[in-house]
Design a protein around this motif. Structure first.
Motif, mmCIF file in Angstrom:
data_model
loop_
_atom_site.group_PDB
_atom_site.id
_atom_site.type_symbol
_atom_site.label_atom_id
_atom_site.label_comp_id
_atom_site.label_asym_id
_atom_site.label_seq_id
_atom_site.Cartn_x
_atom_site.Cartn_y
_atom_site.Cartn_z
ATOM 1 N N ALA A 10 -0.980 -1.850 -3.817
ATOM 2 C CA ALA A 10 -2.233 -1.188 -4.197
ATOM 3 C C ALA A 10 -2.124 0.317 -3.985
ATOM 4 O O ALA A 10 -2.617 1.124 -4.790
ATOM 5 N N TYR A 11 -1.440 0.706 -2.896
ATOM 6 C CA TYR A 11 -1.237 2.129 -2.648
ATOM 7 C C TYR A 11 -0.374 2.760 -3.741
ATOM 8 O O TYR A 11 -0.666 3.863 -4.220
ATOM 9 N N LEU A 12 0.673 2.052 -4.146
ATOM 10 C CA LEU A 12 1.553 2.599 -5.198
ATOM 11 C C LEU A 12 0.791 2.806 -6.502
ATOM 12 O O LEU A 12 1.044 3.760 -7.239
ATOM 13 N N ASP A 13 -0.166 1.911 -6.782
ATOM 14 C CA ASP A 13 -1.016 2.090 -7.965
ATOM 15 C C ASP A 13 -1.813 3.390 -7.871
ATOM 16 O O ASP A 13 -1.923 4.141 -8.839
ATOM 17 N N LYS B 48 -1.910 16.971 -2.054
ATOM 18 C CA LYS B 48 -3.140 16.254 -2.423
ATOM 19 C C LYS B 48 -2.883 14.793 -2.785
ATOM 20 O O LYS B 48 -3.845 14.056 -3.112
ATOM 21 N N ALA B 49 -1.638 14.381 -2.750
ATOM 22 C CA ALA B 49 -1.334 12.977 -3.083
ATOM 23 C C ALA B 49 -1.962 12.049 -2.050
ATOM 24 O O ALA B 49 -2.075 12.410 -0.880
ATOM 25 N N PRO B 50 -2.411 10.865 -2.470
ATOM 26 C CA PRO B 50 -2.978 9.934 -1.483
ATOM 27 C C PRO B 50 -1.933 9.578 -0.420
ATOM 28 O O PRO B 50 -0.742 9.504 -0.715
ATOM 29 N N ARG B 51 -2.413 9.413 0.799
ATOM 30 C CA ARG B 51 -1.509 9.121 1.917
ATOM 31 C C ARG B 51 -1.481 7.630 2.190
ATOM 32 O O ARG B 51 -2.529 6.986 2.283
ATOM 33 N N VAL B 52 -0.266 7.127 2.381
ATOM 34 C CA VAL B 52 -0.127 5.681 2.580
ATOM 35 C C VAL B 52 -0.863 5.221 3.842
ATOM 36 O O VAL B 52 -1.457 4.139 3.879
ATOM 37 N N THR B 53 -0.891 6.071 4.871
ATOM 38 C CA THR B 53 -1.540 5.654 6.120
ATOM 39 C C THR B 53 -3.065 5.537 5.989
ATOM 40 O O THR B 53 -3.720 4.966 6.854
ATOM 41 N N ASP C 79 4.205 12.779 9.311
ATOM 42 C CA ASP C 79 4.742 13.269 8.047
ATOM 43 C C ASP C 79 4.442 12.260 6.942
ATOM 44 O O ASP C 79 5.172 11.284 6.767
ATOM 45 N N PRO C 80 3.362 12.468 6.190
ATOM 46 C CA PRO C 80 2.971 11.491 5.157
ATOM 47 C C PRO C 80 3.992 11.410 4.023
ATOM 48 O O PRO C 80 3.904 10.510 3.193
ATOM 49 N N HIS C 81 4.957 12.346 4.014
ATOM 50 C CA HIS C 81 5.945 12.349 2.933
ATOM 51 C C HIS C 81 7.279 11.743 3.362
ATOM 52 O O HIS C 81 8.251 11.784 2.615
ATOM 53 N N LEU C 82 7.320 11.215 4.562
ATOM 54 C CA LEU C 82 8.535 10.524 5.028
ATOM 55 C C LEU C 82 8.466 9.077 4.542
ATOM 56 O O LEU C 82 7.670 8.274 5.031
ATOM 57 N N VAL C 83 9.279 8.768 3.531
ATOM 58 C CA VAL C 83 9.197 7.450 2.892
ATOM 59 C C VAL C 83 10.593 6.862 2.718
ATOM 60 O O VAL C 83 11.594 7.519 2.994
ATOM 61 N N ARG C 84 10.638 5.631 2.297
ATOM 62 C CA ARG C 84 11.923 4.969 2.020
ATOM 63 C C ARG C 84 11.893 4.434 0.599
ATOM 64 O O ARG C 84 10.843 4.001 0.119
#
Ligand SMILES: [Zn+2]
Ligand SMILES: [Zn+2]
Length: 413
Positions: A177-180, A222-227, A255-260
């Motif tokens: 849902a977050y990826l959407d 401004k991108a939505p944050r997964v947390t 860091d909301p931009h630390l992803v895998r």
């Protein structure tokens, strides 16, 4: 036919010469000591694995597709040199029945990894990693434990200006849902993104947050944050990890931009970064991979770990002025005459038994030559040994002449 040129090392690999090995050993000894103090046990897996194991772990990633040392062995099997440690450790966890022992299995490994990439400074085709894995526990306390282990090790080595970045990337329940949401945010901006990000927008939008290309940066903030979009279980785990790190006195930066980039990664993602002047360098990175084992065909089993590149860490340590604990010799015995050697050897043997690094001239050098040689070896103490009287020389201290008999007694203590 004799060769006209000596054979050199294979491109992209390097020797660990003794002077580099000293600091390397300091890193390794600290890693082993800290890991053991946290109850982690050493595991050694082969550097060679079935290519299929490695490829399943890194399916569809460029790193695996382009950088894997993959070849057919003499028996026609497709094998690969491991590019990272987790796949082999997870395989061994089941094959060695560690899954039937106490959980989580707390494991660490230090060894060479291989990537067929373009060699550059601090990046080699054979490189070493310190890798830590805790397999078989879902508790966020294990996430905090693994992070604390890494932090303890890096601090113990004397690294300063160390930053811990932390994020949660949710799980299979809440991430879709977050990826959407993320796709919906980026779609109107598509034309302004760089090519690779345009392609990833539909297939793997999480990686847009990780993009380092300048033209993509303005849109991240401004991108939505997964947390902000975690399910209840993920949110509770996220909260618990942060609370535990706080209790352990470990500072971190959200860091909301630390992803895998791979689906099997879940929840906690973290990275230790060294901020040197004008540049920063990731020293260790890790996170939870609760979906990995299922992807490998095993029974769903949670896991978390991190890997740290030793070569890059060494560059940071050198930049920070950290030096090896042990270097050079403790004692060099210089002789007035080569004939004295049989007389002095029992003393050399005794010093070595006491754990001191002791050496005596083998080359038949003059006394002056021996003293020069001893200084080049970095001897902490040089003894000019005579039958009756000896001279003790230590850098930065006045020379001291003592009766040899007394010296022998003193050195034996
Ligand atoms: Zn981009
Ligand atoms: Zn979730």
């Amino acid at each position: 036919m004799p060769r006209t040129e000596p054979i050199k090392a294979v491109r992209g690999v390097h020797d660990l010469l003794p002077q580099e090995r000293a600091l390397w050993r300091t890193v390794e000894i600290a890693a082993t000591r800290v890991a053991r103090s946290f109850g982690y046990q050493e595991i050694v897996t082969p550097i060679i694995e079935h290519a299929e194991l490695i490829e399943r772990v890194g399916e569809d990633t460029d790193a695996v597709a382009k950088e894997l040392y993959r070849f057919e062995d003499r028996g026609g099997r497709q094998v690969a040199l491991r590019p990272e440690a987790t796949a082999g450790i997870v395989r061994a966890y089941f094959e060695g029945h560690l899954n039937q022992g106490p959980q989580p299995a707390r494991l660490f490994l230090i060894g060479p990894m291989f990537r067929y990439n373009r060699p550059q400074k601090g990046r080699y085709r054979q490189f070493f990693q310190f890798d830590v894995e805790a397999i078989g526990a879902e508790s966020p306390a294990v996430d905090a434990e693994v992070i604390e282990l890494a932090a303890t090790w890096l601090h113990e080595l004397g690294l300063r200006d160390l930053r811990l970045d932390l994020n949660s990337i949710g799980d299979a329940k809440c991430r879709p849902a977050y990826l959407d949401l993320l796709r919906a945010y980026y779609r109107p901006l598509k034309a302004e993104l760089h090519g690779e990000c345009q392609r990833r927008l539909e297939t793997n939008p999480l990686l847009l947050l990780d993009c380092k290309v300048p033209q993509c940066q303005p849109f991240k903030a401004k991108a939505p944050r997964v947390t902000d979009h975690l399910c209840d279980e993920c949110a509770a785990a996220w909260e618990a990890v942060r609370r535990l790190l706080h209790a352990a006195g470990i500072e971190y930066r959200l860091d909301p931009h630390l992803v895998r980039g791979l689906d099997y990664y879940t929840r906690t993602a973290f990275e230790f970064v060294v901020e040197a002047i004008g540049a920063q360098s990731s020293i260790a990175g890790g996170g939870r991979y609760d979906g990995l084992i299922e992807q490998l065909g095993g029974k769903p089993t949670p896991g978390i770990g991190f890997g740290a590149g030793v070569e890059r860490l060494l560059l940071s340590l050198e930049a920070a002025g950290v030096t090896a604990e042990e270097q050079g010799l403790d004692v060099f015995l210089a002789l007035h005459e080569a004939e004295l050697k049989p007389r002095v050897m029992p003393l050399v043997t005794e010093l070595r038994r006491q754990g001191l690094r002791a050496e005596v001239d083998h080359g038949g050098r003059s006394l002056k030559g021996q003293l020069t040689h001893a200084r080049r070896l970095g001897a902490a103490t040089i003894i000019e040994w005579g039958l009756e009287r000896s001279v003790v020389r230590r850098p930065g201290q006045p020379d001291e002449e003592v009766p040899t008999a007394e010296l022998v007694e003193r050195l034996k203590q």
